[in-house]
Design a protein around this motif. Structure first.
Motif, mmCIF file in Angstrom:
data_model
loop_
_atom_site.group_PDB
_atom_site.id
_atom_site.type_symbol
_atom_site.label_atom_id
_atom_site.label_comp_id
_atom_site.label_asym_id
_atom_site.label_seq_id
_atom_site.Cartn_x
_atom_site.Cartn_y
_atom_site.Cartn_z
ATOM 1 N N MET A 17 30.336 33.496 41.393
ATOM 2 C CA MET A 17 31.473 34.125 40.703
ATOM 3 C C MET A 17 31.022 35.420 40.005
ATOM 4 O O MET A 17 31.860 36.165 39.505
ATOM 5 C CB MET A 17 32.072 33.180 39.654
ATOM 6 C CG MET A 17 32.270 31.754 40.081
ATOM 7 S SD MET A 17 33.824 31.378 40.836
ATOM 8 C CE MET A 17 34.895 31.136 39.487
ATOM 9 N N GLY A 46 37.053 25.802 53.715
ATOM 10 C CA GLY A 46 37.291 25.402 52.325
ATOM 11 C C GLY A 46 38.732 25.647 51.909
ATOM 12 O O GLY A 46 39.624 25.757 52.750
ATOM 13 N N ARG A 54 30.408 23.479 44.331
ATOM 14 C CA ARG A 54 31.037 24.601 43.640
ATOM 15 C C ARG A 54 29.892 25.409 43.054
ATOM 16 O O ARG A 54 28.894 24.852 42.613
ATOM 17 C CB ARG A 54 32.008 24.089 42.584
ATOM 18 C CG ARG A 54 33.132 23.291 43.257
ATOM 19 C CD ARG A 54 34.374 23.130 42.415
ATOM 20 N NE ARG A 54 35.542 22.903 43.250
ATOM 21 C CZ ARG A 54 35.985 21.685 43.644
ATOM 22 N NH1 ARG A 54 35.357 20.592 43.275
ATOM 23 N NH2 ARG A 54 37.051 21.577 44.409
ATOM 24 N N ARG A 76 39.037 33.091 48.070
ATOM 25 C CA ARG A 76 39.034 34.179 47.073
ATOM 26 C C ARG A 76 37.613 34.725 46.944
ATOM 27 O O ARG A 76 37.387 35.923 46.935
ATOM 28 C CB ARG A 76 39.535 33.664 45.728
ATOM 29 C CG ARG A 76 40.309 34.713 44.942
ATOM 30 C CD ARG A 76 41.160 34.142 43.865
ATOM 31 N NE ARG A 76 40.827 32.871 43.636
ATOM 32 C CZ ARG A 76 41.385 31.683 43.413
ATOM 33 N NH1 ARG A 76 42.238 31.538 43.311
ATOM 34 N NH2 ARG A 76 41.040 30.523 43.258
ATOM 35 N N SER A 116 32.839 24.669 51.605
ATOM 36 C CA SER A 116 32.829 25.027 50.185
ATOM 37 C C SER A 116 34.014 24.387 49.465
ATOM 38 O O SER A 116 35.064 24.145 50.051
ATOM 39 C CB SER A 116 32.898 26.554 50.086
ATOM 40 O OG SER A 116 33.140 26.972 48.766
ATOM 41 N N GLY A 117 33.828 24.111 48.175
ATOM 42 C CA GLY A 117 34.906 23.524 47.374
ATOM 43 C C GLY A 117 35.052 22.038 47.648
ATOM 44 O O GLY A 117 34.075 21.357 47.978
ATOM 45 N N ILE A 162 36.308 38.624 47.892
ATOM 46 C CA ILE A 162 35.586 39.488 46.938
ATOM 47 C C ILE A 162 34.229 39.889 47.528
ATOM 48 O O ILE A 162 33.842 41.058 47.527
ATOM 49 C CB ILE A 162 35.407 38.757 45.587
ATOM 50 C CG1 ILE A 162 36.774 38.563 44.922
ATOM 51 C CG2 ILE A 162 34.448 39.490 44.667
ATOM 52 C CD1 ILE A 162 36.783 37.609 43.744
ATOM 53 N N ARG A 187 46.147 16.749 43.960
ATOM 54 C CA ARG A 187 46.108 17.693 42.820
ATOM 55 C C ARG A 187 47.525 18.074 42.434
ATOM 56 O O ARG A 187 48.355 17.221 42.220
ATOM 57 C CB ARG A 187 45.220 18.884 43.140
ATOM 58 C CG ARG A 187 43.766 18.441 43.128
ATOM 59 C CD ARG A 187 42.846 19.594 42.988
ATOM 60 N NE ARG A 187 42.457 20.082 44.284
ATOM 61 C CZ ARG A 187 41.482 20.921 44.504
ATOM 62 N NH1 ARG A 187 40.785 21.413 43.497
ATOM 63 N NH2 ARG A 187 41.172 21.311 45.710
ATOM 64 N N ASP A 218 41.568 27.567 48.819
ATOM 65 C CA ASP A 218 41.925 28.917 48.381
ATOM 66 C C ASP A 218 40.859 29.534 47.467
ATOM 67 O O ASP A 218 40.624 30.735 47.522
ATOM 68 C CB ASP A 218 43.297 28.922 47.706
ATOM 69 C CG ASP A 218 43.320 28.095 46.451
ATOM 70 O OD1 ASP A 218 42.868 26.930 46.494
ATOM 71 O OD2 ASP A 218 43.766 28.599 45.406
ATOM 72 N N GLY A 219 40.191 28.708 46.654
ATOM 73 C CA GLY A 219 39.134 29.234 45.773
ATOM 74 C C GLY A 219 38.006 29.817 46.602
ATOM 75 O O GLY A 219 37.536 30.935 46.358
ATOM 76 N N SER A 220 37.607 29.084 47.618
ATOM 77 C CA SER A 220 36.522 29.555 48.489
ATOM 78 C C SER A 220 36.926 30.844 49.205
ATOM 79 O O SER A 220 36.099 31.747 49.396
ATOM 80 C CB SER A 220 36.202 28.484 49.540
ATOM 81 O OG SER A 220 35.880 27.279 48.912
#
Ligand code: ADP
Length: 326
Positions: free
Chosen positions: A80, A104, A75, A110, A12-13, A114, A175, A106-108
């Motif tokens: 979300m 993935g 993505r 998170r 992911s991501g 959740i 990044r 850190d976004g994945s």
């Protein structure tokens, strides 16, 4: 805590070389423990759209050396939302999947945290990012390959810079992190390395280049991280051209070649270790951790804390750059 019997694996991501080696390790370790293993395509999008298929040992044959990810990555905005995650959960239930491995950033993680809080499915994260900016691990899958790709490319640029007495400004990825720039810059003998973690002093760079021009040192290499506060390679190029109109200045943005290619031995190795240990975590009933490696030992960090880490770069590194480039 119940051990899962059917697990799903997804990437992911942002993609990174070595993800395939991690998928392979998860699938084969899962099968070793008698689990059914499912591949989820295109990250969380595959969970929402039920793009899920069983995997066997042969599905992951001949992929350890391949860049990219056979499961593809994406993505997914729907994930979300609570409604999107409900659809994703229903699809997992349909297949009987009761454990997940997410490869993935850190976004994945998170998203996984959740999701797991809402539906009580154990999620194990494997850090896959070329940027290397994750807390709780010395390595992330893909960094070593990306930085070696950058080094090989910069070496080639130095050859042509040398032939023409040119000043080259090379922008590398990362990044908002400067690891690729710092590591590749030191390894290629760059005169200046501009990274987001330190404020760039343009005047100092111009003074250094002017002084070198006087010494008739005409080949110069500046490595810039894409997230540097100057705005990146093009901006630095403009500034230098304005201030040193006689210099023959060229800008090269390395771009996406840093994401592709066959993973290095190190990336294959850490991906294999992390994939194996991710399944071990599920078998031990661990919930919601990221598998990292610290001081060459496995390190388990709660997914909640698996965030981007702003490095306090050791001042020594920057001193090394200065002394060795003088
Ligand atoms: P990376 O994992 O490389 O940091 P992203 O930040 O784009 O990449 O996250 C990848 C995917 O993870 C997103 O497209 C989304 O589906 C999911 N995700 C990220 N943040 C959240 C969140 N706060 N809630 C739910 N899902 C999320």
């Amino acid at each position: 805590m119940n051990k899962p019997t059917k697990i799903g694996v997804l990437t992911s991501g942002g993609d990174s070389p070595g993800m395939n080696a991690a998928i392979r390790a998860v699938v084969r370790t899962g099968l070793h423990y008698g689990l059914e293993v499912f591949g989820i395509h295109r990250g969380y999008a595959g969970m929402v759209e039920d793009d899920i298929e069983p995997m066997n040992s042969r599905s992951v044959a001949n992929i350890i050396q391949r860049g990219g990810t056979i499961l593809k990555t994406a993505r997914c905005k729907e994930f979300m939302t609570p409604e999107g995650r409900k659809i994703a959960y229903d699809n997992l239930r349909k297949h009987g999947i009761d454990g997940l491995v997410i490869i993935g950033g850190d976004g994945s993680f998170r998203g996984a945290q959740i999701f797991s809080n809402e539906y009580d499915i154990p999620c194990i994260g494997i850090p896959g990012t070329i940027d290397k900016d994750m807390a709780g691990t010395d390595f992330t899958i893909g960094f070593d390959t990306a930085v070696n790709t950058a080094v090989r490319a910069i070496d080639k640029i130095r050859d042509t810079a040398d032939a023409h007495d040119r000043l080259f400004i090379v922008e590398v990825m990362g990044r908002d992190a400067g690891y690729i720039a710092l590591h590749s810059g030191i390894a290629t003998g760059a005169e200046h390395i501009l990274i987001p973690e330190t404020k760039t002093n343009v005047e100092e760079i111009i003074a250094g280049l002017t002084e070198k021009e006087k010494r008739r040192k005409l080949v110069n290499l500046i490595v810039v991280a894409e997230g540097d506060d100057t705005g990146g390679g093009d901006e630095v190029g403009k500034m230098v051209k304005e201030r040193l109109p006689n210099a023959d200045v060229r800008v090269c943005i390395l771009g996406h070649i840093q994401r592709g290619g066959s993973p290095t031995c190190l990336d294959r190795l850490i991906a294999s270790r992390m994939g194996y240990h991710a399944v071990e975590c599920l078998m031990e009933g661990k919930h919601n951790v990221m598998v990292g490696i610290v001081n060459n030992r496995m390190h388990y960090l709660p997914l909640d804390n698996a965030v981007k880490a702003k490095e306090r770069f050791n001042k020594e590194w920057l001193r090394i750059v200065k002394i060795l480039a003088s």
